[in-house]
Write a protein that holds these residues in place. Structure first.
Motif, PDB file in Angstrom:
ATOM      1  N   GLY A 100       0.815  -1.197   0.000  1.00 49.72           N
ATOM      2  CA  GLY A 100       0.000   0.000   0.000  1.00 49.72           C
ATOM      3  C   GLY A 100       0.854   1.255   0.000  1.00 49.72           C
ATOM      4  N   PHE A 101       2.080   1.109   0.445  1.00 48.45           N
ATOM      5  CA  PHE A 101       3.083   2.161   0.403  1.00 48.45           C
ATOM      6  C   PHE A 101       4.406   1.471   0.123  1.00 48.45           C
ATOM      7  CE2 PHE A 101       5.329   5.910   2.456  1.00 48.45           C
ATOM      8  CZ  PHE A 101       4.889   6.819   1.500  1.00 48.45           C
ATOM      9  N   ARG A 102       5.319   2.159  -0.486  1.00 47.26           N
ATOM     10  CA  ARG A 102       6.553   1.537  -0.963  1.00 47.26           C
ATOM     11  C   ARG A 102       7.594   1.438   0.151  1.00 47.26           C
ATOM     12  NH1 ARG A 102       7.934   1.013  -6.226  1.00 47.26           N
ATOM     13  NH2 ARG A 102      10.138   0.845  -6.858  1.00 47.26           N
ATOM     14  N   PHE A 103       8.095   0.223   0.370  1.00 48.00           N
ATOM     15  CA  PHE A 103       9.171   0.013   1.335  1.00 48.00           C
ATOM     16  C   PHE A 103      10.463  -0.211   0.577  1.00 48.00           C
ATOM     17  CE2 PHE A 103      11.928  -2.480   4.099  1.00 48.00           C
ATOM     18  CZ  PHE A 103      11.860  -1.748   5.274  1.00 48.00           C
ATOM     19  N   GLN A 104      11.488   0.529   0.963  1.00 45.88           N
ATOM     20  CA  GLN A 104      12.796   0.456   0.317  1.00 45.88           C
ATOM     21  C   GLN A 104      13.767  -0.300   1.215  1.00 45.88           C
ATOM     22  OE1 GLN A 104      12.944   4.683   0.376  1.00 45.88           O
ATOM     23  NE2 GLN A 104      12.576   4.912  -1.820  1.00 45.88           N
ATOM     24  N   ALA A 105      14.348  -1.379   0.715  1.00 47.77           N
ATOM     25  CA  ALA A 105      15.272  -2.205   1.481  1.00 47.77           C
ATOM     26  C   ALA A 105      16.656  -2.142   0.854  1.00 47.77           C
ATOM     27  CB  ALA A 105      14.782  -3.648   1.525  1.00 47.77           C
ATOM     28  N   LEU A 106      17.613  -1.614   1.606  1.00 49.08           N
ATOM     29  CA  LEU A 106      18.981  -1.495   1.117  1.00 49.08           C
ATOM     30  C   LEU A 106      19.914  -2.325   1.991  1.00 49.08           C
ATOM     31  CD1 LEU A 106      17.664   1.693   1.130  1.00 49.08           C
ATOM     32  CD2 LEU A 106      19.734   2.012  -0.234  1.00 49.08           C
ATOM     33  N   THR A 107      20.708  -3.159   1.347  1.00 51.83           N
ATOM     34  CA  THR A 107      21.821  -3.816   2.024  1.00 51.83           C
ATOM     35  C   THR A 107      23.091  -3.182   1.486  1.00 51.83           C
ATOM     36  OG1 THR A 107      20.606  -5.895   2.263  1.00 51.83           O
ATOM     37  CG2 THR A 107      23.002  -5.982   2.503  1.00 51.83           C
ATOM     38  N   LEU A 108      23.887  -2.644   2.393  1.00 47.66           N
ATOM     39  CA  LEU A 108      25.051  -1.832   2.031  1.00 47.66           C
ATOM     40  C   LEU A 108      26.300  -2.382   2.696  1.00 47.66           C
ATOM     41  CD1 LEU A 108      23.316   1.589   2.765  1.00 47.66           C
ATOM     42  CD2 LEU A 108      23.470   0.440   0.540  1.00 47.66           C
ATOM     43  N   ALA A 109      27.436  -2.132   2.088  1.00 50.35           N
ATOM     44  CA  ALA A 109      28.713  -2.562   2.658  1.00 50.35           C
ATOM     45  C   ALA A 109      29.648  -1.380   2.811  1.00 50.35           C
ATOM     46  CB  ALA A 109      29.366  -3.618   1.776  1.00 50.35           C
ATOM     47  N   ARG A 110      30.372  -1.382   3.919  1.00 46.36           N
ATOM     48  CA  ARG A 110      31.469  -0.424   4.043  1.00 46.36           C
ATOM     49  C   ARG A 110      32.677  -0.991   3.313  1.00 46.36           C
ATOM     50  NH1 ARG A 110      34.364   2.607   9.245  1.00 46.36           N
ATOM     51  NH2 ARG A 110      35.906   3.646   7.956  1.00 46.36           N
ATOM     52  N   PRO A 111      33.164  -0.322   2.272  1.00 51.11           N
ATOM     53  CA  PRO A 111      34.289  -0.860   1.508  1.00 51.11           C
ATOM     54  C   PRO A 111      35.540  -0.980   2.375  1.00 51.11           C
ATOM     55  CG  PRO A 111      33.225   0.940   0.338  1.00 51.11           C
ATOM     56  CD  PRO A 111      32.689   0.957   1.741  1.00 51.11           C
ATOM     57  N   ALA A 112      36.380  -1.933   2.010  1.00 50.13           N
ATOM     58  CA  ALA A 112      37.655  -2.073   2.696  1.00 50.13           C
ATOM     59  C   ALA A 112      38.515  -0.834   2.469  1.00 50.13           C
ATOM     60  CB  ALA A 112      38.388  -3.314   2.204  1.00 50.13           C
ATOM     61  N   HIS A 113      38.361  -0.220   1.301  1.00 43.91           N
ATOM     62  CA  HIS A 113      39.058   1.027   0.991  1.00 43.91           C
ATOM     63  C   HIS A 113      38.009   2.028   0.551  1.00 43.91           C
ATOM     64  CE1 HIS A 113      42.846  -1.108   1.232  1.00 43.91           C
ATOM     65  NE2 HIS A 113      42.361  -2.030   0.435  1.00 43.91           N
ATOM     66  N   SER A 114      37.885   3.123   1.271  1.00 43.14           N
ATOM     67  CA  SER A 114      36.795   4.066   1.028  1.00 43.14           C
ATOM     68  C   SER A 114      37.264   5.382   0.426  1.00 43.14           C
ATOM     69  CB  SER A 114      36.036   4.342   2.332  1.00 43.14           C
ATOM     70  OG  SER A 114      36.916   4.849   3.318  1.00 43.14           O
ATOM     71  N   SER A 115      38.412   5.374  -0.255  1.00 44.46           N
ATOM     72  CA  SER A 115      38.949   6.619  -0.778  1.00 44.46           C
ATOM     73  C   SER A 115      38.059   7.239  -1.854  1.00 44.46           C
ATOM     74  CB  SER A 115      40.347   6.380  -1.353  1.00 44.46           C
ATOM     75  OG  SER A 115      40.311   5.406  -2.366  1.00 44.46           O
ATOM     76  N   HIS A 116      37.247   6.365  -2.535  1.00 46.75           N
ATOM     77  CA  HIS A 116      36.399   6.897  -3.587  1.00 46.75           C
ATOM     78  C   HIS A 116      35.056   7.389  -3.075  1.00 46.75           C
ATOM     79  CE1 HIS A 116      34.873   2.846  -3.014  1.00 46.75           C
ATOM     80  NE2 HIS A 116      33.799   3.143  -3.732  1.00 46.75           N
ATOM     81  N   LEU A 117      34.805   7.229  -1.793  1.00 42.82           N
ATOM     82  CA  LEU A 117      33.554   7.667  -1.211  1.00 42.82           C
ATOM     83  C   LEU A 117      33.742   9.011  -0.519  1.00 42.82           C
ATOM     84  CD1 LEU A 117      32.363   4.310   0.388  1.00 42.82           C
ATOM     85  CD2 LEU A 117      31.761   5.238  -1.852  1.00 42.82           C
ATOM     86  N   ARG A 118      32.632   9.689  -0.269  1.00 44.37           N
ATOM     87  CA  ARG A 118      32.704  10.968   0.422  1.00 44.37           C
ATOM     88  C   ARG A 118      33.011  10.741   1.902  1.00 44.37           C
ATOM     89  NH1 ARG A 118      27.726  14.743  -1.825  1.00 44.37           N
ATOM     90  NH2 ARG A 118      28.424  14.822  -3.997  1.00 44.37           N
ATOM     91  N   ASN A 119      33.775  11.648   2.471  1.00 46.95           N
ATOM     92  CA  ASN A 119      34.089  11.550   3.896  1.00 46.95           C
ATOM     93  C   ASN A 119      32.911  11.986   4.728  1.00 46.95           C
ATOM     94  OD1 ASN A 119      36.724  10.680   3.448  1.00 46.95           O
ATOM     95  ND2 ASN A 119      37.437  12.769   3.153  1.00 46.95           N
TER      96      ASN A 119
END
Length: 206
Positions: free
Chosen positions: A187-206
């Motif tokens: 009846g309403f949209r449920f969003q399910a996210l499975t996420l990982a913290r990368p071993a190296h996060s240099s390409h992600l925002r701090n």
């Protein structure tokens, strides 16, 4: 509303509703989501889990009984008290003020918590969540959404920030690797996210 105003308002509401929420029977589809995440945690041999927005600890208790060392946090002292009566380690904290040493947990479980975080603070909340994880650790973030809408819901009193699929995926990708994303329509949209913290996060925002 500012983040602090949202937290104070929600704290009062959830304190009042704590007994009612603890008596609520969990829906089968939520049980399935929880079990699927546990399977992923067993695959990576996770040992510790942080639940953000634990409510009265139904999910924390499930993961604890599955053998994980669980810490539950919630903004509501009444709900935290119920968690503690169940034998859980529980603290009154919010997602922007978790206060844990970085990389303290192998996993994070958060069900319908980030939908209470204003858009202006979403990046900070995602970053704080990521920082609690060990490299390679997994997070499940589930929330109602599918539309772009923010404010206090009439006849409820709680602040909600709903996001489109594109909005939440774009935000999450700035801080995590996306392992899985799917939606469930109740009846309403449920969003399910499975996420990982990368071993190296240099390409992600701090």
């Amino acid at each position: 509303m500012s983040y602090d105003e949202v937290v104070e308002s929600l704290r009062a509401i959830y304190d009042t509703r704590a007994p009612q929420r603890d008596a609520t029977v969990k829906q089968p589809w939520k049980i399935s989501e929880r079990a699927a995440f546990l399977d992923r945690l067993r695959a990576i041999q996770a040992r510790t889990l942080l639940e953000i927005g634990a409510g009265t600890g139904q999910d924390s208790l499930y993961f604890a009984r599955a053998g994980l060392t669980v810490t539950a946090v919630d903004i509501s002292p009444e709900q935290v008290a119920i968690c503690r009566r169940k034998g859980l380690i529980a603290e009154v904290r919010d997602v922007l003020h978790l206060g844990f040493t970085p990389a303290s947990f192998d996993a994070v479980w958060s069900m319908n918590c980030l939908l209470h975080v204003p858009d202006a603070n979403l990046a900070e909340a995602l970053r704080a969540t990521r920082e609690t994880l060990t490299p390679g650790g997994l997070a499940f973030l589930g929330m109602w959404g599918g539309v772009d809408s923010e404010g206090i819901m009439e006849n409820d009193g709680r602040f909600f920030s709903f996001r489109t699929d594109e909005q939440i995926l774009t935000a999450a990708a700035q801080h995590f690797e996306i392992v899985d994303f799917h939606t469930i329509d109740h009846g309403f949209r449920f969003q399910a996210l499975t996420l990982a913290r990368p071993a190296h996060s240099s390409h992600l925002r701090n």
